[in-house]
Design a protein around this motif. Structure first.
Motif, mmCIF file in Angstrom:
data_model
loop_
_atom_site.group_PDB
_atom_site.id
_atom_site.type_symbol
_atom_site.label_atom_id
_atom_site.label_comp_id
_atom_site.label_asym_id
_atom_site.label_seq_id
_atom_site.Cartn_x
_atom_site.Cartn_y
_atom_site.Cartn_z
ATOM 1 N N LEU A 144 -10.616 1.424 -29.941
ATOM 2 C CA LEU A 144 -11.999 0.912 -29.871
ATOM 3 C C LEU A 144 -12.745 1.034 -31.193
ATOM 4 O O LEU A 144 -13.620 0.219 -31.492
ATOM 5 N N GLY A 145 -12.397 2.050 -31.985
ATOM 6 C CA GLY A 145 -13.111 2.256 -33.242
ATOM 7 C C GLY A 145 -12.719 1.289 -34.332
ATOM 8 O O GLY A 145 -13.378 1.224 -35.374
ATOM 9 N N ARG A 197 -22.062 7.092 -34.235
ATOM 10 C CA ARG A 197 -20.659 6.680 -34.190
ATOM 11 C C ARG A 197 -19.813 7.678 -34.984
ATOM 12 O O ARG A 197 -20.173 8.039 -36.101
ATOM 13 N N LEU A 198 -18.703 8.109 -34.436
ATOM 14 C CA LEU A 198 -17.856 9.114 -35.083
ATOM 15 C C LEU A 198 -16.685 8.442 -35.791
ATOM 16 O O LEU A 198 -16.308 7.318 -35.450
ATOM 17 N N SER A 199 -16.113 9.168 -36.740
ATOM 18 C CA SER A 199 -15.009 8.592 -37.507
ATOM 19 C C SER A 199 -13.746 8.471 -36.650
ATOM 20 O O SER A 199 -13.337 9.434 -36.006
ATOM 21 N N PRO A 200 -13.119 7.289 -36.657
ATOM 22 C CA PRO A 200 -11.858 7.145 -35.910
ATOM 23 C C PRO A 200 -10.678 7.831 -36.613
ATOM 24 O O PRO A 200 -9.588 7.904 -36.053
ATOM 25 N N LYS A 209 -14.734 17.618 -35.727
ATOM 26 C CA LYS A 209 -14.806 16.243 -35.215
ATOM 27 C C LYS A 209 -16.170 15.610 -35.467
ATOM 28 O O LYS A 209 -16.319 14.389 -35.536
ATOM 29 N N GLY A 236 -8.022 4.124 -27.630
ATOM 30 C CA GLY A 236 -7.841 4.669 -28.964
ATOM 31 C C GLY A 236 -8.158 3.672 -30.059
ATOM 32 O O GLY A 236 -8.471 4.050 -31.196
ATOM 33 N N VAL A 265 -13.918 9.733 -25.588
ATOM 34 C CA VAL A 265 -14.039 8.289 -25.862
ATOM 35 C C VAL A 265 -14.939 8.062 -27.083
ATOM 36 O O VAL A 265 -14.648 7.210 -27.921
ATOM 37 N N ARG A 266 -16.013 8.851 -27.209
ATOM 38 C CA ARG A 266 -16.833 8.757 -28.437
ATOM 39 C C ARG A 266 -15.982 9.075 -29.660
ATOM 40 O O ARG A 266 -16.155 8.508 -30.727
ATOM 41 N N GLY A 267 -15.063 10.014 -29.458
ATOM 42 C CA GLY A 267 -14.252 10.488 -30.567
ATOM 43 C C GLY A 267 -13.365 9.419 -31.185
ATOM 44 O O GLY A 267 -12.915 9.576 -32.322
ATOM 45 N N VAL A 268 -13.103 8.328 -30.456
ATOM 46 C CA VAL A 268 -12.265 7.271 -31.051
ATOM 47 C C VAL A 268 -13.074 6.426 -32.029
ATOM 48 O O VAL A 268 -12.515 5.572 -32.715
ATOM 49 N N GLY A 269 -14.388 6.649 -32.064
ATOM 50 C CA GLY A 269 -15.215 5.946 -33.048
ATOM 51 C C GLY A 269 -15.934 4.733 -32.499
ATOM 52 O O GLY A 269 -16.295 3.830 -33.256
ATOM 53 N N CYS A 270 -16.135 4.703 -31.185
ATOM 54 C CA CYS A 270 -16.797 3.526 -30.613
ATOM 55 C C CYS A 270 -18.311 3.735 -30.543
ATOM 56 O O CYS A 270 -18.798 4.852 -30.657
ATOM 57 N N GLY A 271 -19.032 2.635 -30.330
ATOM 58 C CA GLY A 271 -20.489 2.692 -30.224
ATOM 59 C C GLY A 271 -20.925 2.926 -28.782
ATOM 60 O O GLY A 271 -20.107 3.064 -27.875
ATOM 61 N N GLN A 314 -5.158 5.447 -31.992
ATOM 62 C CA GLN A 314 -6.325 5.592 -32.866
ATOM 63 C C GLN A 314 -5.923 5.599 -34.338
ATOM 64 O O GLN A 314 -6.764 5.404 -35.206
#
Lengths: 272, 253
Positions: free
Chosen positions: A134-135, A105-108, A80, A132, B162-168, A191
């Motif tokens: 938000l990215g 920031r992580l990949s959605p 992840k 889900g 929640v970080r995992g969804v790709g948000c800032g 997501q």
């Protein structure tokens, strides 16, 4: 049962039909996950993963087994990007995962369901599902909670498909364990991921609910999403796994099709 | 055989000795003085009754001003403390940001509200504005610390999911950190208001408004019956606010 999204040129579906056109075998041999010689340890502690390599073709449902402390959760967090390896490489769909700070920031594209699900208990089922998205919605919309109507429709549809739509206005803290599991899956579906990582998320469910939730996970995998999940439940492995990886003390003991290994052998390998 | 030190006994003896020295130095082992104090207390309490109800209108107006100082100070403090607490939260921002913000909050919190009020009396003059600013600044320090500790205590799995969804970071704060801490925020805000009502009741001692001005004046002019009226009115208000606040906080649990 089917939810299909065509947005962003990518299909996302939940299908209970193993013969779905998005089913794992039909996706081909594109590698969703490539891990090469991964080494990981927490500062000042022994290695959690040691020279670990693994590949996962797109669309496959892979179950990672191992005793507590064998490195399963660490493995998912490395895929992840929540953790960074000391050495080695993580490639997702051929592209190396860029090194970035652990707060970046992580990949959605990769959905992650932690063991305790990581739901925001004071928020409603629908609000959790919407997280889900938000990215991929503009930041200002995310901050104000003003999700596009189409996104809200998607979230409601995902909840309906997972059989929890009638509780969309209820706060998560009031839901049962099985209902929370469904909300976590709904958040992952909204997501629109290419890979779903699930960390022992069925470990606290009764057998009947476990089977229901696993049917839904198989539906996600059948829609073309690569699923990598960790579990202790051998009956779940026997019934649902396409591929099995067994970890012991951070090293790989087994990596083969589920059909090629007996449950009794897996049980023996999982003993600490 | 080697004698072993009895640590609890040794600690008790040292603390006991220190207490005796301290009590002696502050004059509380002086029997004659204690007796004189008890005699004076009897006279003082006898002079307080019955409470003087004629001062009720002016005391009530001052009490309302006290509550206004506490409320405005608490809310201004809250509005400033919330973003500062987010900037001090190690789960949201890097160390080089959290450290100076935490140091700032620690400094603000170290100085009591009444001392900040003295500073503001010098800056903005006598009156409730100085008291409100003093209460607000202390509230920034206190709420800021409590809030960042709440934020840092957010379930790591919720943060990761929640970080995992790709948000800032801002979205993470908005959708995970603040909702998870919401009950704690409201509870601490109510506690701060209760505390500030009590703190505001002595702001008048330094000319910063509220009922403290009258409390000090009645003591200085030996109007003990008026003093009792002011104390009773303050006590009633504090008890009502404490009960209401406790009720709301219990409902949040």
């Amino acid at each position: 049962m089917a939810v299909t999204e065509a947005a962003e040129g990518r299909a996302l579906a939940v299908s209970s039909d193993p013969a779905s056109p998005f089913a794992g075998g039909a996706v081909g041999e594109v590698l969703a996950v490539e891990l090469k010689d991964l080494v990981f340890s927490f500062r000042g502690s022994p290695r959690v993963l040691d020279s670990f390599s693994m590949t996962v073709p797109a669309g496959r449902l892979v179950m990672v087994l191992g005793a507590s402390g064998s490195g399963k959760t660490t493995l998912l967090k490395l895929i992840k990007g929540l953790l960074l390896p000391r050495s080695g490489e993580v490639r997702l769909f051929g592209s190396p995962v860029r090194r970035r700070g652990t707060r970046g920031r992580l990949s959605p594209d990769i959905a992650y369901i932690p063991q305790q699900l990581g739901l925001v208990r004071s928020r409603t089922t629908l609000e959790n599902a919407l997280m889900g998205a938000l990215g991929r919605v503009p930041s200002w919309r995310g901050l104000l909670g003003l999700f596009p109507a189409a996104t809200v429709r998607d979230a409601r549809q995902a909840l309906d498909t997972l059989g929890i739509g009638h509780k969309s206005a209820e706060r998560v803290r009031s839901l049962s364990g099985g209902e929370r599991q469904r909300v976590a899956i709904a958040r992952a579906l909204v997501q629109r991921p290419r890979i779903l990582l699930a960390d022992e998320f069925i470990s606290q469910l009764d057998p009947a609910t476990t089977m229901e939730i696993m049917q839904l996970v198989r539906g996600v995998a059948n829609s073309g999403v690569t699923v990598v999940m960790t579990t202790h439940e051998l009956d779940v492995v026997e019934r649902f796994a396409e591929w099995v990886v067994v970890l012991r003390d951070g090293t790989k003991l087994l990596d083969c099709p589920a059909s090629e290994v007996r449950t009794s052998e897996l049980a023996a390998m999982m003993k600490p | 055989m080697k004698a072993r030190l009895n640590v609890p006994l040794a600690v008790t003896l040292v603390l006991g000795a220190f207490l005796l020295v301290a009590l002696n130095d502050v004059g509380l082992l002086d029997g004659a003085r204690i007796q004189r104090g008890l005699d004076n207390a009897g006279i003082f309490f006898a002079d307080m009754v019955p409470p003087d109800t004629s001062v009720l209108p002016e005391v009530s107006r001052a009490l309302i001003e006290t509550i206004q100082i506490a409320f405005a100070g608490t809310m201004v403090g809250f509005v400033v403390a919330l973003p500062l607490a987010l900037l001090a939260s190690a789960s949201l921002v890097p160390y080089w940001v959290t450290l100076p913000v935490k140091l700032l909050l620690a400094f603000v919190r170290t100085v009591p509200a009444i001392l900040w009020a003295i500073v503001f009396v010098v800056m903005v003059g006598l009156g409730p504005a100085a008291g409100t600013l003093g209460v607000a600044l202390y509230s920034v320090g206190y709420l800021g610390k409590i809030f960042y500790e709440l934020f840092e205590g957010t379930d790591p799995e919720v943060m990761e999911a929640v970080r995992g969804v790709g948000c800032g970071r801002l979205q993470l704060a908005r959708h995970a950190v603040l909702p998870e801490a919401s009950n704690g925020i409201v509870s601490q805000l109510l506690f701060m208001f209760e505390y500030n009502v009590r703190a505001s009741s002595i702001m008048g001692f330094v000319g910063a408004g509220g009922i403290g001005y009258y409390l000090l004046g009645y003591v200085q002019t030996l109007e003990y019956q008026s003093l009792l009226m002011a104390v009773l009115v303050t006590l009633a208000a504090v008890l009502v606010i404490d009960r209401a606040s406790s009720f709301v906080r219990a409902a949040l649990r």
